[in-house]
Enzyme design. Structure first.
Site, PDB file in Angstrom:
ATOM      1  N   ARG A   1     -34.039 -11.261  23.842  1.00 26.97           N
ATOM      2  CA  ARG A   1     -33.495 -12.551  24.241  1.00 26.97           C
ATOM      3  C   ARG A   1     -34.625 -13.584  24.262  1.00 26.97           C
ATOM      4  NH1 ARG A   1     -29.540 -10.592  22.885  1.00 26.97           N
ATOM      5  NH2 ARG A   1     -27.622 -10.130  24.030  1.00 26.97           N
TER       6      ARG A   1
ATOM      7  N   HIS B   1     -31.889 -14.111  14.186  1.00 22.00           N
ATOM      8  CA  HIS B   1     -31.026 -13.316  15.080  1.00 22.00           C
ATOM      9  C   HIS B   1     -30.215 -12.291  14.287  1.00 22.00           C
ATOM     10  CE1 HIS B   1     -29.181 -13.512  19.338  1.00 22.00           C
ATOM     11  NE2 HIS B   1     -29.058 -12.289  18.844  1.00 22.00           N
TER      12      HIS B   1
END
Length: 309
Positions: A224, A272
């Site tokens: 994250r 991502h």
């Protein structure tokens, strides 16, 4: 008939519909699966935090919300979501993360970037260390962290895993707590961040903890974005203490074009992609949780609201 609402972005319907229908049929679940159902008739919600649904108060019959995402930081604090919430843990997601992490660990371990940019005539020999001489630390020993740790240990890397609470994993050195974090970092030539995004984990890597790493350490963040203090990392890259950072997650996504990470010579940006939910494997997890709920069995991967994951 069980009514299941698909509450992810509308464009994802075609991506998931066939796999979900197939998984529900295989689990012998007779269901109406739709993007549009009256809230009072909905039994289960298949959910993605980037979808349109924000207010769950009208779904009075709903037995559970089943997320398509592993991370639940964008929904866990929603006060209108009072029914059970399950996050996504599936084999496809785990394998995808293991492959991304293993690939980039080996890339840095073997210094493949140097060979990619080698100029004609540069025949400078070098002998990379063996995996046994390259300590790796994984911050976060959830499902993804454990799978990555086992894979790297299987390749011969000495793997230290750090978690907030005590864990024991065969083949890994396991540490926990504040003191354990410093111990886990001080020998880590490669650090992998796989912690959840919670107030307690924000800026886990900051100026203080980055300074605990050996000179030239490499950072991989497929976890994250908020786990890293960006200014502190950029400073550590600039002064040479950190050798390189390969980053897959960021505080703002897509990463803005003017973000310094794009232009830093010691940073690799990936968009991502470390572990994307795959319809086939995710659909089977969704169907199994609905089957379990209907049979009165506990849900898999139930979110602890207080812990935030």
């Amino acid at each position: 008939m069980i009514n299941i609402l698909f509450a992810a972005p509308p464009e994802r319907w075609d991506f998931y519909a066939d796999a979900l229908h197939e998984a529900l049929d295989a689990a012998a679940i007779t269901a109406c699966l739709s993007q549009d159902l009256p809230p009072e008739d909905v039994d289960y919600i298949i959910y993605a935090p980037n979808g349109p649904l924000r207010d769950f108060t009208l779904y009075t019959r709903c037995k559970a919300v089943l997320s398509l995402w592993a991370g639940v930081e964008k929904i866990v604090g929603n006060d209108t979501l009072t029914m059970p919430l399950a996050r996504m843990v599936d084999d496809g997601l785990s394998r995808g993360m293991v492959e991304w992490v293993t690939g980039h660990v080996l890339r840095h371990h073997l210094d493949i970037d140097r060979d990619i940019h080698r100029r004609p005539g540069d025949w400078t020999p070098r002998i990379p260390p063996l995996a046994a001489d390259r300590p790796v630390t994984i911050l976060g020993l959830g499902t993804l962290g454990l799978e990555c740790g086992k894979a790297l240990a299987g390749l011969g890397f000495p793997v230290t895993g750090w978690s907030r609470t005590t864990k024991e994993v065969p083949g890994l050195t396991c540490l926990h707590g504040k003191d354990g974090l410093g111990e886990a970092l001080k020998t880590a030539q490669i650090v992998i961040l796989l912690l959840p995004d919670t107030p307690a984990t924000e800026n886990t890597l900051n100026a203080e903890t980055l300074s605990m790493l050996p000179q030239g350490a490499v950072i991989l963040n497929p976890g994250r974005g908020p786990l890293i203090d960006d200014d502190a990392l950029l400073a550590a890259l600039d002064n040479g203490h950190i050798g390189h950072a390969t980053l897959d997650t960021f505080r703002i996504e897509p990463l803005p074009e003017d973000d310094p990470y794009w232009h830093h010579p010691k940073v690799t940006v990936t968009p991502h992609i470390a572990s994307e939910t795959r319809p086939g494997t995710a659909a089977r997890v969704i169907a199994e949780n609905i089957r379990r709920s209907e049979a009165g069995e506990p849900l898999l991967y139930l979110v602890d609201r207080e812990a935030g994951y």
